[in-house]
Design a protein around this motif. Structure first.
Motif, PDB file in Angstrom:
ATOM      1  N   VAL A 241       0.844  -1.194   0.000  1.00  0.00           N
ATOM      2  CA  VAL A 241       0.000   0.000   0.000  1.00  0.00           C
ATOM      3  C   VAL A 241       0.881   1.246   0.000  1.00  0.00           C
ATOM      4  O   VAL A 241       2.005   1.236   0.523  1.00  0.00           O
ATOM      5  N   ALA A 242       0.382   2.307  -0.597  1.00  0.00           N
ATOM      6  CA  ALA A 242       1.092   3.593  -0.610  1.00  0.00           C
ATOM      7  C   ALA A 242       0.070   4.693  -0.819  1.00  0.00           C
ATOM      8  O   ALA A 242      -0.976   4.490  -1.454  1.00  0.00           O
ATOM      9  N   ALA A 243       0.373   5.863  -0.278  1.00  0.00           N
ATOM     10  CA  ALA A 243      -0.541   7.006  -0.414  1.00  0.00           C
ATOM     11  C   ALA A 243       0.275   8.291  -0.524  1.00  0.00           C
ATOM     12  O   ALA A 243       1.448   8.347  -0.129  1.00  0.00           O
ATOM     13  N   TYR A 244      -0.368   9.319  -1.040  1.00  0.00           N
ATOM     14  CA  TYR A 244       0.276  10.626  -1.169  1.00  0.00           C
ATOM     15  C   TYR A 244      -0.809  11.699  -1.107  1.00  0.00           C
ATOM     16  O   TYR A 244      -1.915  11.506  -1.631  1.00  0.00           O
ATOM     17  N   TYR A 245      -0.464  12.808  -0.465  1.00  0.00           N
ATOM     18  CA  TYR A 245      -1.413  13.928  -0.403  1.00  0.00           C
ATOM     19  C   TYR A 245      -0.669  15.214  -0.755  1.00  0.00           C
ATOM     20  O   TYR A 245       0.385  15.511  -0.188  1.00  0.00           O
ATOM     21  N   HIS A 246      -1.221  15.973  -1.689  1.00  0.00           N
ATOM     22  CA  HIS A 246      -0.640  17.255  -2.100  1.00  0.00           C
ATOM     23  C   HIS A 246      -1.646  18.373  -1.829  1.00  0.00           C
ATOM     24  O   HIS A 246      -2.688  18.437  -2.489  1.00  0.00           O
ATOM     25  N   PRO A 247      -1.377  19.265  -0.850  1.00  0.00           N
ATOM     26  CA  PRO A 247      -2.295  20.390  -0.607  1.00  0.00           C
ATOM     27  C   PRO A 247      -2.065  21.498  -1.625  1.00  0.00           C
ATOM     28  O   PRO A 247      -0.924  21.848  -1.932  1.00  0.00           O
ATOM     29  N   ALA A 248      -3.140  22.028  -2.156  1.00  0.00           N
ATOM     30  CA  ALA A 248      -3.022  23.113  -3.128  1.00  0.00           C
ATOM     31  C   ALA A 248      -2.606  24.414  -2.467  1.00  0.00           C
ATOM     32  O   ALA A 248      -1.992  25.265  -3.087  1.00  0.00           O
ATOM     33  N   SER A 249      -2.934  24.587  -1.193  1.00  0.00           N
ATOM     34  CA  SER A 249      -2.618  25.816  -0.476  1.00  0.00           C
ATOM     35  C   SER A 249      -2.125  25.474   0.919  1.00  0.00           C
ATOM     36  O   SER A 249      -2.682  24.596   1.583  1.00  0.00           O
ATOM     37  N   ALA A 250      -1.064  26.203   1.343  1.00  0.00           N
ATOM     38  CA  ALA A 250      -0.554  26.009   2.706  1.00  0.00           C
ATOM     39  C   ALA A 250      -1.406  26.744   3.730  1.00  0.00           C
ATOM     40  O   ALA A 250      -1.261  26.532   4.934  1.00  0.00           O
ATOM     41  N   ASP A 251      -2.283  27.624   3.253  1.00  0.00           N
ATOM     42  CA  ASP A 251      -3.070  28.457   4.161  1.00  0.00           C
ATOM     43  C   ASP A 251      -4.439  27.874   4.484  1.00  0.00           C
ATOM     44  O   ASP A 251      -5.104  28.335   5.413  1.00  0.00           O
ATOM     45  N   GLU A 252      -4.892  26.899   3.680  1.00  0.00           N
ATOM     46  CA  GLU A 252      -6.231  26.361   3.878  1.00  0.00           C
ATOM     47  C   GLU A 252      -6.186  24.837   3.972  1.00  0.00           C
ATOM     48  O   GLU A 252      -5.347  24.181   3.353  1.00  0.00           O
ATOM     49  N   VAL A 253      -7.110  24.315   4.732  1.00  0.00           N
ATOM     50  CA  VAL A 253      -7.249  22.864   4.830  1.00  0.00           C
ATOM     51  C   VAL A 253      -7.982  22.368   3.597  1.00  0.00           C
ATOM     52  O   VAL A 253      -9.009  22.913   3.194  1.00  0.00           O
ATOM     53  N   GLY A 254      -7.422  21.329   2.982  1.00  0.00           N
ATOM     54  CA  GLY A 254      -8.042  20.788   1.786  1.00  0.00           C
ATOM     55  C   GLY A 254      -9.195  19.856   2.106  1.00  0.00           C
ATOM     56  O   GLY A 254      -9.399  19.449   3.260  1.00  0.00           O
ATOM     57  N   GLY A 255      -9.933  19.481   1.068  1.00  0.00           N
ATOM     58  CA  GLY A 255     -11.094  18.625   1.251  1.00  0.00           C
ATOM     59  C   GLY A 255     -10.883  17.203   0.789  1.00  0.00           C
ATOM     60  O   GLY A 255     -11.812  16.392   0.837  1.00  0.00           O
ATOM     61  N   ASP A 256      -9.654  16.850   0.336  1.00  0.00           N
ATOM     62  CA  ASP A 256      -9.398  15.482  -0.098  1.00  0.00           C
ATOM     63  C   ASP A 256      -9.047  14.610   1.109  1.00  0.00           C
ATOM     64  O   ASP A 256      -8.457  15.094   2.080  1.00  0.00           O
ATOM     65  N   PHE A 257      -9.375  13.339   1.039  1.00  0.00           N
ATOM     66  CA  PHE A 257      -9.133  12.450   2.170  1.00  0.00           C
ATOM     67  C   PHE A 257      -8.980  11.014   1.684  1.00  0.00           C
ATOM     68  O   PHE A 257      -9.399  10.656   0.578  1.00  0.00           O
ATOM     69  N   TYR A 258      -8.348  10.190   2.515  1.00  0.00           N
ATOM     70  CA  TYR A 258      -8.231   8.751   2.238  1.00  0.00           C
ATOM     71  C   TYR A 258      -8.009   8.036   3.565  1.00  0.00           C
ATOM     72  O   TYR A 258      -7.653   8.652   4.583  1.00  0.00           O
ATOM     73  N   ASP A 259      -8.194   6.713   3.576  1.00  0.00           N
ATOM     74  CA  ASP A 259      -7.955   5.940   4.793  1.00  0.00           C
ATOM     75  C   ASP A 259      -7.927   4.459   4.430  1.00  0.00           C
ATOM     76  O   ASP A 259      -8.455   4.044   3.387  1.00  0.00           O
ATOM     77  N   LEU A 260      -7.314   3.687   5.299  1.00  0.00           N
ATOM     78  CA  LEU A 260      -7.231   2.245   5.166  1.00  0.00           C
ATOM     79  C   LEU A 260      -7.257   1.672   6.577  1.00  0.00           C
ATOM     80  O   LEU A 260      -6.482   2.098   7.438  1.00  0.00           O
ATOM     81  N   PHE A 261      -8.163   0.699   6.833  1.00  0.00           N
ATOM     82  CA  PHE A 261      -8.338   0.234   8.208  1.00  0.00           C
ATOM     83  C   PHE A 261      -8.839  -1.213   8.205  1.00  0.00           C
ATOM     84  O   PHE A 261      -9.471  -1.674   7.241  1.00  0.00           O
ATOM     85  N   PRO A 262      -8.578  -1.956   9.282  1.00  0.00           N
ATOM     86  CA  PRO A 262      -8.982  -3.367   9.340  1.00  0.00           C
ATOM     87  C   PRO A 262     -10.458  -3.521   9.676  1.00  0.00           C
ATOM     88  O   PRO A 262     -11.041  -2.711  10.395  1.00  0.00           O
ATOM     89  N   LEU A 263     -11.053  -4.568   9.149  1.00  0.00           N
ATOM     90  CA  LEU A 263     -12.433  -4.939   9.445  1.00  0.00           C
ATOM     91  C   LEU A 263     -12.440  -6.376   9.975  1.00  0.00           C
ATOM     92  O   LEU A 263     -11.406  -7.054  10.010  1.00  0.00           O
ATOM     93  N   ALA A 264     -13.587  -6.834  10.350  1.00  0.00           N
ATOM     94  CA  ALA A 264     -13.707  -8.187  10.885  1.00  0.00           C
ATOM     95  C   ALA A 264     -13.457  -9.227   9.799  1.00  0.00           C
ATOM     96  O   ALA A 264     -13.629  -8.965   8.593  1.00  0.00           O
ATOM     97  N   GLY A 265     -13.036 -10.410  10.209  1.00  0.00           N
ATOM     98  CA  GLY A 265     -12.879 -11.514   9.274  1.00  0.00           C
ATOM     99  C   GLY A 265     -11.660 -11.408   8.391  1.00  0.00           C
ATOM    100  O   GLY A 265     -11.609 -12.054   7.327  1.00  0.00           O
TER     101      GLY A 265
END
Length: 429
Positions: free
Chosen positions: A207-231
């Motif tokens: 797995v690999a991920a990358y995030y590039h913010p368009a502005s250093a002054d504002e929080v961006g709206g892009d998001f990602y996540d990876l997490f375990p589930l049952a089974g």
């Protein structure tokens, strides 16, 4: 000089008086009438010496070695010296601060020797009361009849108001820089809370991920996540919330935690997006529009790869690079924006990841990046890039797309998030 007698002056004054009393509007006749006033005429007849001594700027004449030969009253009053203390006894460099003397020897004197003139140099003079006088200095070398340099004439302008103005600008800039740094640190801190600090290790999957913010002054709206589930299965998602700044951050936080909670309750991707849609749409009331595009998937590692189920709402399709280099888009046609409509419909797809396969999820900041000035990179160019790249792994693909984004420079004007999953190639027998 004035070339008229007293009778003429007196007669001119009488005529002006009569004209003024006879015509109320005759007082604004310009400088021609005022020239007949003896007091005003006297002001116009200042001697050259008086103009030199009491000019609104300082005048200084020095020999070529810097010894002061002549100085006007204006400069003496600024500095607090008596004429006898300076003329023939001190050099111009003696009036400068320590830093000014160094600058005089290393810059001003050599420039005068080479070019015969310097203009508008900023220096500081030392006053007798210990204060410093910021000035602007212009110096010109004057030659004698034989062409040999004889003296240096220097004009000195009081720069206190200019210095105060510059210092005020500097203070304002420092305050603005401090505030910008504070905002950027706050935005960066908040952004980190909206993204996983690291991706967990998934058995049998890279797995690999990358995030590039368009502005250093504002929080961006892009998001990602990876997490375990049952089974032994794993949930993952990547999306883009509408808007920027604090409002987008609030929706991003709500979306991430809702997706995680919904996945624990029912891991089916269609159910997960349905629950997220309900939460976001109910939040419309009194809070403005809340919607996003998102891909959610459930991954189950197997001995021969991984079984994958994905669902999307209004998001660009995930791209799958097979081990043989072929590129496939995992289409989920008809998927609507999440949160925009109460009865939004979402579609899903099932796919199997084999050894050597790599899956790429991305936000539209990548395809909407500008190349060749205003031309967008676009979906087709991205697919051409991936086809040319061929078989790869999640870390290698993420690094390549990151380098691609760097090459766009200022053309990346929206946030970009990447999430890649790959199945390691089977070892050669």
């Amino acid at each position: 000089m004035m070339c008229r007698n007293d009778d003429q002056v007196q007669g001119g004054g009488d005529r002006e008086h009569e004209s003024s009393s006879g015509d109320p509007g005759s007082g604004d006749r310009g400088s021609g009438d005022r020239g007949a006033d003896p007091a005003f005429s006297a002001l116009l007849e200042d001697s050259a010496e008086d103009l030199y001594e009491h000019a609104p700027c300082g005048y200084l004449s020095t020999l070529m070695d810097g010894t002061i030969a002549k100085i006007n009253t204006t400069l003496l009053e600024w500095l607090g010296f008596r004429r006898a203390e300076l003329v023939g006894r001190r050099r111009f460099s003696d009036l400068l601060t320590v830093g000014g003397r160094i600058y005089h020897e290393t810059h001003l004197a050599p420039m005068l020797a080479m070019h015969g003139r310097v203009d508008g140099l900023a220096l500081e003079l030392r006053c007798t009361d210990g204060t410093r006088l910021p000035v602007l200095v212009t110096s010109v070398v004057k030659a004698g009849s034989d062409g040999t340099a004889q003296l240096i004439r220097t004009t000195i302008f009081d720069a206190r108001e200019r210095r105060a103005y510059e210092q005020e600008l500097l203070r304002a800039r420092r305050a603005a820089d401090y505030e910008r740094d504070r905002v950027q640190k706050l935005a960066a801190t908040l952004q980190r809370t909206l993204l996983p600090p690291t991706l967990p290790a998934v058995p049998g999957v890279e797995v690999a991920a990358y995030y590039h913010p368009a502005s250093a002054d504002e929080v961006g709206g892009d998001f990602y996540d990876l997490f375990p589930l049952a089974g032994g299965s794993w949930g993952f998602f990547l999306g883009d919330v509408s808007g920027k700044g604090a409002p987008a951050a609030a929706v991003t936080s709500l979306t991430r935690y809702t997706l995680r909670a919904a996945a624990v309750y029912d891991p089916d991707p269609l159910s997960v997006l349905g629950n997220l849609n309900t939460v976001l749409h109910q939040g419309h009331r009194g809070a403005g529009a809340r919607f996003c595009t998102v891909i959610y998937g459930a991954l189950l590692p197997e001995s021969s790869g991984a079984a994958l189920t994905v669902a999307a709402g209004g998001h660009p399709p995930a791209l799958l690079i097979r081990a043989d280099g072929t590129l496939t888009a995992i289409d989920t046609p008809g998927g609507m924006l999440v949160g925009a409509l109460a009865d939004a419909v979402f579609t899903g797809a099932n796919v199997h990841l084999d050894p050597g396969d790599t899956l790429l999820l991305y936000t539209d900041g990548l395809t909407e990046a500008r190349i060749h000035d205003r031309e967008r990179f676009g979906e087709e160019r991205l697919r051409e890039f991936l086809r040319a790249f061929g078989p790869t792994t999640a870390p290698a693909l993420t690094a390549a797309v990151t380098e691609l984004l760097t090459g766009f420079g200022d053309g990346v004007d929206d946030d970009v998030a990447l999430l890649a999953l790959s199945i390691p190639s089977a070892p050669h027998q």
